[in-house]
Design a protein around this motif. Structure first.
Motif, PDB file in Angstrom:
ATOM      1  N   CYS A  97     -55.354  10.985 -54.175  1.00 35.28           N
ATOM      2  CA  CYS A  97     -56.439  11.428 -53.288  1.00 35.28           C
ATOM      3  C   CYS A  97     -56.986  10.282 -52.437  1.00 35.28           C
ATOM      4  CB  CYS A  97     -57.541  12.091 -54.113  1.00 35.28           C
ATOM      5  SG  CYS A  97     -57.036  13.674 -54.829  1.00 35.28           S
ATOM      6  N   ARG A  98     -57.044   9.057 -53.010  1.00 39.24           N
ATOM      7  CA  ARG A  98     -57.527   7.910 -52.231  1.00 39.24           C
ATOM      8  C   ARG A  98     -56.571   7.597 -51.082  1.00 39.24           C
ATOM      9  NH1 ARG A  98     -61.229   4.577 -53.236  1.00 39.24           N
ATOM     10  NH2 ARG A  98     -61.223   4.939 -55.463  1.00 39.24           N
ATOM     11  N   ASP A  99     -55.256   7.577 -51.367  1.00 37.28           N
ATOM     12  CA  ASP A  99     -54.274   7.330 -50.311  1.00 37.28           C
ATOM     13  C   ASP A  99     -54.379   8.386 -49.213  1.00 37.28           C
ATOM     14  OD1 ASP A  99     -53.273   5.199 -51.812  1.00 37.28           O
ATOM     15  OD2 ASP A  99     -51.502   6.294 -52.501  1.00 37.28           O
ATOM     16  N   THR A 100     -54.583   9.626 -49.618  1.00 32.83           N
ATOM     17  CA  THR A 100     -54.682  10.725 -48.658  1.00 32.83           C
ATOM     18  C   THR A 100     -55.924  10.581 -47.790  1.00 32.83           C
ATOM     19  OG1 THR A 100     -53.495  12.131 -50.217  1.00 32.83           O
ATOM     20  CG2 THR A 100     -54.679  13.241 -48.435  1.00 32.83           C
ATOM     21  N   ALA A 101     -57.048  10.230 -48.398  1.00 35.98           N
ATOM     22  CA  ALA A 101     -58.272  10.005 -47.618  1.00 35.98           C
ATOM     23  C   ALA A 101     -58.092   8.815 -46.675  1.00 35.98           C
ATOM     24  CB  ALA A 101     -59.461   9.776 -48.545  1.00 35.98           C
ATOM     25  N   ALA A 102     -57.442   7.750 -47.145  1.00 31.51           N
ATOM     26  CA  ALA A 102     -57.205   6.581 -46.294  1.00 31.51           C
ATOM     27  C   ALA A 102     -56.272   6.922 -45.135  1.00 31.51           C
ATOM     28  CB  ALA A 102     -56.651   5.426 -47.124  1.00 31.51           C
ATOM     29  N   HIS A 103     -55.252   7.724 -45.403  1.00 30.10           N
ATOM     30  CA  HIS A 103     -54.356   8.180 -44.325  1.00 30.10           C
ATOM     31  C   HIS A 103     -55.161   8.942 -43.269  1.00 30.10           C
ATOM     32  CE1 HIS A 103     -51.077  10.176 -42.230  1.00 30.10           C
ATOM     33  NE2 HIS A 103     -51.702  11.315 -42.465  1.00 30.10           N
ATOM     34  N   LEU A 104     -56.084   9.793 -43.719  1.00 24.38           N
ATOM     35  CA  LEU A 104     -56.935  10.527 -42.795  1.00 24.38           C
ATOM     36  C   LEU A 104     -57.753   9.566 -41.933  1.00 24.38           C
ATOM     37  CD1 LEU A 104     -58.134  13.156 -41.737  1.00 24.38           C
ATOM     38  CD2 LEU A 104     -59.652  13.179 -43.724  1.00 24.38           C
ATOM     39  N   LEU A 105     -58.295   8.520 -42.553  1.00 24.92           N
ATOM     40  CA  LEU A 105     -59.051   7.516 -41.796  1.00 24.92           C
ATOM     41  C   LEU A 105     -58.168   6.845 -40.753  1.00 24.92           C
ATOM     42  CD1 LEU A 105     -61.085   5.855 -44.674  1.00 24.92           C
ATOM     43  CD2 LEU A 105     -61.875   7.592 -43.050  1.00 24.92           C
ATOM     44  N   ASP A 106     -56.935   6.518 -41.131  1.00 27.54           N
ATOM     45  CA  ASP A 106     -56.013   5.917 -40.159  1.00 27.54           C
ATOM     46  C   ASP A 106     -55.752   6.864 -38.988  1.00 27.54           C
ATOM     47  OD1 ASP A 106     -55.683   3.425 -41.352  1.00 27.54           O
ATOM     48  OD2 ASP A 106     -53.494   3.533 -41.276  1.00 27.54           O
ATOM     49  N   ASP A 107     -55.557   8.145 -39.281  1.00 29.20           N
ATOM     50  CA  ASP A 107     -55.366   9.106 -38.194  1.00 29.20           C
ATOM     51  C   ASP A 107     -56.555   9.068 -37.242  1.00 29.20           C
ATOM     52  OD1 ASP A 107     -52.913  10.039 -39.136  1.00 29.20           O
ATOM     53  OD2 ASP A 107     -53.812  11.682 -40.266  1.00 29.20           O
ATOM     54  N   PHE A 108     -57.762   9.161 -37.793  1.00 28.17           N
ATOM     55  CA  PHE A 108     -58.955   9.135 -36.941  1.00 28.17           C
ATOM     56  C   PHE A 108     -59.030   7.844 -36.123  1.00 28.17           C
ATOM     57  CE2 PHE A 108     -61.461  11.766 -40.297  1.00 28.17           C
ATOM     58  CZ  PHE A 108     -60.920  12.945 -39.831  1.00 28.17           C
ATOM     59  N   GLY A 109     -58.820   6.719 -36.794  1.00 32.62           N
ATOM     60  CA  GLY A 109     -58.940   5.430 -36.121  1.00 32.62           C
ATOM     61  C   GLY A 109     -57.903   5.236 -35.030  1.00 32.62           C
ATOM     62  N   PHE A 110     -56.667   5.566 -35.323  1.00 37.17           N
ATOM     63  CA  PHE A 110     -55.620   5.374 -34.317  1.00 37.17           C
ATOM     64  C   PHE A 110     -55.746   6.381 -33.176  1.00 37.17           C
ATOM     65  CE2 PHE A 110     -53.789   2.584 -37.439  1.00 37.17           C
ATOM     66  CZ  PHE A 110     -53.269   1.577 -36.645  1.00 37.17           C
ATOM     67  N   TYR A 111     -56.126   7.612 -33.478  1.00 38.17           N
ATOM     68  CA  TYR A 111     -56.357   8.567 -32.392  1.00 38.17           C
ATOM     69  C   TYR A 111     -57.452   8.037 -31.470  1.00 38.17           C
ATOM     70  CZ  TYR A 111     -53.775  12.263 -34.938  1.00 38.17           C
ATOM     71  OH  TYR A 111     -52.830  13.021 -35.574  1.00 38.17           O
ATOM     72  N   ALA A 112     -58.533   7.543 -32.047  1.00 39.98           N
ATOM     73  CA  ALA A 112     -59.630   7.007 -31.233  1.00 39.98           C
ATOM     74  C   ALA A 112     -59.160   5.809 -30.410  1.00 39.98           C
ATOM     75  CB  ALA A 112     -60.810   6.622 -32.122  1.00 39.98           C
ATOM     76  N   MET A 113     -58.452   4.871 -31.038  1.00 37.47           N
ATOM     77  CA  MET A 113     -57.994   3.684 -30.313  1.00 37.47           C
ATOM     78  C   MET A 113     -57.001   4.039 -29.213  1.00 37.47           C
ATOM     79  SD  MET A 113     -57.701   0.653 -33.170  1.00 37.47           S
ATOM     80  CE  MET A 113     -56.727   1.542 -34.365  1.00 37.47           C
ATOM     81  N   ASN A 114     -56.198   5.069 -29.431  1.00 35.62           N
ATOM     82  CA  ASN A 114     -55.203   5.428 -28.426  1.00 35.62           C
ATOM     83  C   ASN A 114     -55.788   6.169 -27.234  1.00 35.62           C
ATOM     84  OD1 ASN A 114     -53.175   4.129 -29.684  1.00 35.62           O
ATOM     85  ND2 ASN A 114     -52.058   5.944 -30.321  1.00 35.62           N
ATOM     86  N   LEU A 115     -57.050   6.539 -27.312  1.00 34.46           N
ATOM     87  CA  LEU A 115     -57.696   7.195 -26.179  1.00 34.46           C
ATOM     88  C   LEU A 115     -58.845   6.374 -25.597  1.00 34.46           C
ATOM     89  CD1 LEU A 115     -57.655   9.836 -24.514  1.00 34.46           C
ATOM     90  CD2 LEU A 115     -59.319  10.767 -26.133  1.00 34.46           C
ATOM     91  N   ALA A 116     -59.352   5.409 -26.354  1.00 36.37           N
ATOM     92  CA  ALA A 116     -60.597   4.736 -25.998  1.00 36.37           C
ATOM     93  C   ALA A 116     -60.490   3.734 -24.858  1.00 36.37           C
ATOM     94  CB  ALA A 116     -61.172   4.023 -27.225  1.00 36.37           C
ATOM     95  N   GLY A 117     -59.396   3.065 -24.707  1.00 39.17           N
ATOM     96  CA  GLY A 117     -59.315   1.977 -23.736  1.00 39.17           C
ATOM     97  C   GLY A 117     -59.350   2.440 -22.296  1.00 39.17           C
ATOM     98  N   ARG A 118     -59.633   1.493 -21.429  1.00 39.22           N
ATOM     99  CA  ARG A 118     -59.588   1.782 -19.994  1.00 39.22           C
ATOM    100  C   ARG A 118     -58.173   2.181 -19.584  1.00 39.22           C
ATOM    101  NH1 ARG A 118     -63.057   0.016 -15.796  1.00 39.22           N
ATOM    102  NH2 ARG A 118     -64.076  -1.207 -17.383  1.00 39.22           N
ATOM    103  N   PHE A 119     -57.186   1.533 -20.217  1.00 40.93           N
ATOM    104  CA  PHE A 119     -55.779   1.824 -19.956  1.00 40.93           C
ATOM    105  C   PHE A 119     -55.103   2.152 -21.290  1.00 40.93           C
ATOM    106  CE2 PHE A 119     -57.222  -1.343 -16.849  1.00 40.93           C
ATOM    107  CZ  PHE A 119     -57.098  -0.581 -15.690  1.00 40.93           C
TER     108      PHE A 119
END
Length: 179
Positions: free
Chosen positions: A41-63
């Motif tokens: 369950c911890r790995d699964t929750a951490a994977h979810l955090l990575d999804d959120f973080g990478f989705y945000a980073m892949n849209l957040a920048g100016r470019f």
């Protein structure tokens, strides 16, 4: 008239439901296998955090990146059986830390999807997406992995039907909703 699609408010509502569900998992319950997965369950929750973080980073920048994820080193797993994850909640802090991390890292994705300029798209391996696409993908990941974790603890989890309909409208736009 076009059908409504996923929004940052939908994502926030789902995050709040995930946090409510995760809050009932006992501190020592995160090492339990997640339902139907090779991860705990911890790995699964951490994977979810990575999804959120990478989705945000892949849209957040100016470019934002258009052909791959941002160029970050992949970290070593925190334990041998775990996947490599960037956003690891501190195992010593228990359930409270996981809930706060879902709020914080998921909140980054909420903020980015709420403020991304129209037409702004970022990389995803299944096709680049705009804010509504990343909100929808965040909802899918949250719903699926919250269900994996919470089912392992006999806790019911369900996402509002109207939110699910907007996710499907965004991610599968040509489907017939009346079939």
């Amino acid at each position: 008239m076009t059908a409504p699609v996923s929004t940052s408010a939908d994502l926030r509502a789902v995050l709040d439901a995930v946090m409510t569900g995760f809050a009932v998992v006992p501190d020592d319950g995160w090492g339990r296998p997640a339902h139907g997965l090779d991860w705990d369950c911890r790995d699964t929750a951490a994977h979810l955090l990575d999804d959120f973080g990478f989705y945000a980073m892949n849209l957040a920048g100016r470019f934002p990146p258009q052909d791959d994820y941002l160029d970050l080193l992949e970290p070593a797993p925190w334990q041998p059986s775990s996947p490599p994850i960037v956003f690891w909640p501190d195992p010593a802090k228990g359930t409270e830390a996981i809930v706060r991390c879902v709020d914080g890292v998921g909140g980054l994705l909420v903020a980015v999807t709420a403020t991304a300029p129209a037409g702004h798209v970022g990389y995803h391996p299944r096709g680049n997406a705009d804010a509504s696409g990343f909100a929808a993908m965040g909802i899918v990941e949250a719903a699926a992995h919250a269900w994996d974790v919470l089912t392992a603890h006999d806790v019911e989890f369900r996402v509002d039907d109207a939110i699910c309909e907007r996710v499907l409208t965004r991610l599968v736009p040509r489907r017939d909703p009346h079939r």
